[in-house]
Motif scaffolding. Structure first.
Motif, PDB file in Angstrom:
ATOM      1  N   GLU A   1      13.470 -11.105   7.358  1.00  0.00           N
ATOM      2  CA  GLU A   1      13.961 -10.365   8.528  1.00  0.00           C
ATOM      3  C   GLU A   1      14.346 -11.307   9.662  1.00  0.00           C
ATOM      4  O   GLU A   1      15.356 -11.098  10.324  1.00  0.00           O
ATOM      5  CB  GLU A   1      12.925  -9.345   8.992  1.00  0.00           C
ATOM      6  CG  GLU A   1      12.848  -8.165   8.045  1.00  0.00           C
ATOM      7  CD  GLU A   1      12.042  -7.013   8.595  1.00  0.00           C
ATOM      8  OE1 GLU A   1      11.751  -7.001   9.802  1.00  0.00           O
ATOM      9  OE2 GLU A   1      11.700  -6.133   7.792  1.00  0.00           O
ATOM     10  N   GLU A   2      13.532 -12.321   9.894  1.00  0.00           N
ATOM     11  CA  GLU A   2      13.873 -13.285  10.947  1.00  0.00           C
ATOM     12  C   GLU A   2      15.160 -14.016  10.599  1.00  0.00           C
ATOM     13  O   GLU A   2      16.034 -14.185  11.454  1.00  0.00           O
ATOM     14  CB  GLU A   2      12.738 -14.292  11.138  1.00  0.00           C
ATOM     15  CG  GLU A   2      13.058 -15.311  12.218  1.00  0.00           C
ATOM     16  CD  GLU A   2      11.982 -16.358  12.396  1.00  0.00           C
ATOM     17  OE1 GLU A   2      10.908 -16.219  11.784  1.00  0.00           O
ATOM     18  OE2 GLU A   2      12.223 -17.298  13.171  1.00  0.00           O
ATOM     19  N   PHE A   3      15.292 -14.437   9.335  1.00  0.00           N
ATOM     20  CA  PHE A   3      16.504 -15.128   8.906  1.00  0.00           C
ATOM     21  C   PHE A   3      17.728 -14.238   9.111  1.00  0.00           C
ATOM     22  O   PHE A   3      18.717 -14.663   9.716  1.00  0.00           O
ATOM     23  CB  PHE A   3      16.385 -15.536   7.432  1.00  0.00           C
ATOM     24  CG  PHE A   3      17.644 -16.127   6.859  1.00  0.00           C
ATOM     25  CD1 PHE A   3      17.970 -17.453   7.088  1.00  0.00           C
ATOM     26  CD2 PHE A   3      18.508 -15.343   6.105  1.00  0.00           C
ATOM     27  CE1 PHE A   3      19.139 -17.997   6.574  1.00  0.00           C
ATOM     28  CE2 PHE A   3      19.674 -15.882   5.588  1.00  0.00           C
ATOM     29  CZ  PHE A   3      19.986 -17.205   5.823  1.00  0.00           C
ATOM     30  N   ALA A   4      17.660 -13.001   8.626  1.00  0.00           N
ATOM     31  CA  ALA A   4      18.813 -12.098   8.716  1.00  0.00           C
ATOM     32  C   ALA A   4      19.171 -11.803  10.167  1.00  0.00           C
ATOM     33  O   ALA A   4      20.351 -11.794  10.535  1.00  0.00           O
ATOM     34  CB  ALA A   4      18.509 -10.804   7.962  1.00  0.00           C
ATOM     35  N   ARG A   5      18.148 -11.594  10.991  1.00  0.00           N
ATOM     36  CA  ARG A   5      18.401 -11.274  12.405  1.00  0.00           C
ATOM     37  C   ARG A   5      19.077 -12.446  13.116  1.00  0.00           C
ATOM     38  O   ARG A   5      20.063 -12.266  13.826  1.00  0.00           O
ATOM     39  CB  ARG A   5      17.079 -10.919  13.089  1.00  0.00           C
ATOM     40  CG  ARG A   5      17.192 -10.591  14.562  1.00  0.00           C
ATOM     41  CD  ARG A   5      15.843 -10.227  15.183  1.00  0.00           C
ATOM     42  NE  ARG A   5      14.738 -11.088  14.784  1.00  0.00           N
ATOM     43  CZ  ARG A   5      14.499 -12.299  15.288  1.00  0.00           C
ATOM     44  NH1 ARG A   5      15.280 -12.784  16.208  1.00  0.00           N
ATOM     45  NH2 ARG A   5      13.466 -13.012  14.866  1.00  0.00           N
ATOM     46  N   ARG A   6      18.567 -13.652  12.885  1.00  0.00           N
ATOM     47  CA  ARG A   6      19.105 -14.812  13.590  1.00  0.00           C
ATOM     48  C   ARG A   6      20.497 -15.173  13.111  1.00  0.00           C
ATOM     49  O   ARG A   6      21.352 -15.574  13.912  1.00  0.00           O
ATOM     50  CB  ARG A   6      18.146 -15.987  13.446  1.00  0.00           C
ATOM     51  CG  ARG A   6      16.883 -15.780  14.261  1.00  0.00           C
ATOM     52  CD  ARG A   6      15.861 -16.845  14.044  1.00  0.00           C
ATOM     53  NE  ARG A   6      16.336 -18.160  14.476  1.00  0.00           N
ATOM     54  CZ  ARG A   6      15.598 -19.268  14.377  1.00  0.00           C
ATOM     55  NH1 ARG A   6      14.382 -19.198  13.884  1.00  0.00           N
ATOM     56  NH2 ARG A   6      16.084 -20.424  14.776  1.00  0.00           N
ATOM     57  N   VAL A   7      20.759 -15.048  11.810  1.00  0.00           N
ATOM     58  CA  VAL A   7      22.093 -15.351  11.291  1.00  0.00           C
ATOM     59  C   VAL A   7      23.095 -14.317  11.793  1.00  0.00           C
ATOM     60  O   VAL A   7      24.217 -14.647  12.164  1.00  0.00           O
ATOM     61  CB  VAL A   7      22.076 -15.422   9.748  1.00  0.00           C
ATOM     62  CG1 VAL A   7      23.486 -15.457   9.182  1.00  0.00           C
ATOM     63  CG2 VAL A   7      21.289 -16.631   9.291  1.00  0.00           C
ATOM     64  N   LYS A   8      22.657 -13.059  11.839  1.00  0.00           N
ATOM     65  CA  LYS A   8      23.541 -12.001  12.352  1.00  0.00           C
ATOM     66  C   LYS A   8      23.859 -12.229  13.827  1.00  0.00           C
ATOM     67  O   LYS A   8      24.946 -11.893  14.295  1.00  0.00           O
ATOM     68  CB  LYS A   8      22.870 -10.639  12.159  1.00  0.00           C
ATOM     69  CG  LYS A   8      23.808  -9.475  12.344  1.00  0.00           C
ATOM     70  CD  LYS A   8      23.129  -8.167  11.990  1.00  0.00           C
ATOM     71  CE  LYS A   8      24.102  -7.016  12.145  1.00  0.00           C
ATOM     72  NZ  LYS A   8      23.477  -5.739  11.833  1.00  0.00           N
ATOM     73  N   ALA A   9      22.921 -12.826  14.562  1.00  0.00           N
ATOM     74  CA  ALA A   9      23.130 -13.116  15.979  1.00  0.00           C
ATOM     75  C   ALA A   9      24.046 -14.310  16.192  1.00  0.00           C
ATOM     76  O   ALA A   9      24.435 -14.582  17.332  1.00  0.00           O
ATOM     77  CB  ALA A   9      21.791 -13.350  16.662  1.00  0.00           C
TER      78      ALA A   9
END
Ligand SMILES: [Zn+2]
Length: 74
Positions: free
Chosen positions: A19-27
């Motif tokens: 979740e952290e990876f997906a959130r940060r990459v999406k940002a």
């Protein structure tokens, strides 16, 4: 689909960091930097994140439409 709980090759626990990876990459952060920050150093684990395609939300939409269609004909 859904990220596997462990890396297929080495068995390291990876799902807790998805979740952290997906959130940060999406940002807009670069995946390389995020993977380094969350401690994914082995290339077998990194490929699990890089190659992951999250389609479960899209598939759920089809399931809802199918259920509505079935309800119309029953
Ligand atoms: Zn691994």
């Amino acid at each position: 689909m859904i990220i596997p709980v462990r890396c297929f090759t080495c068995g390291k626990l990876i799902a807790d960091r998805w979740e952290e990876f997906a959130r940060r990459v999406k940002a807009g952060e670069r995946p390389k930097k995020v993977l380094d920050d969350i401690g994914m150093n082995r290339y077998c684990c990194r490929r699990m994140f890089i190659s992951q395609v999250d389609v479960v939300d899209d598939l759920l939409r089809y399931a809802q439409v199918t259920a509505k269609k079935r309800a119309q004909f029953d």
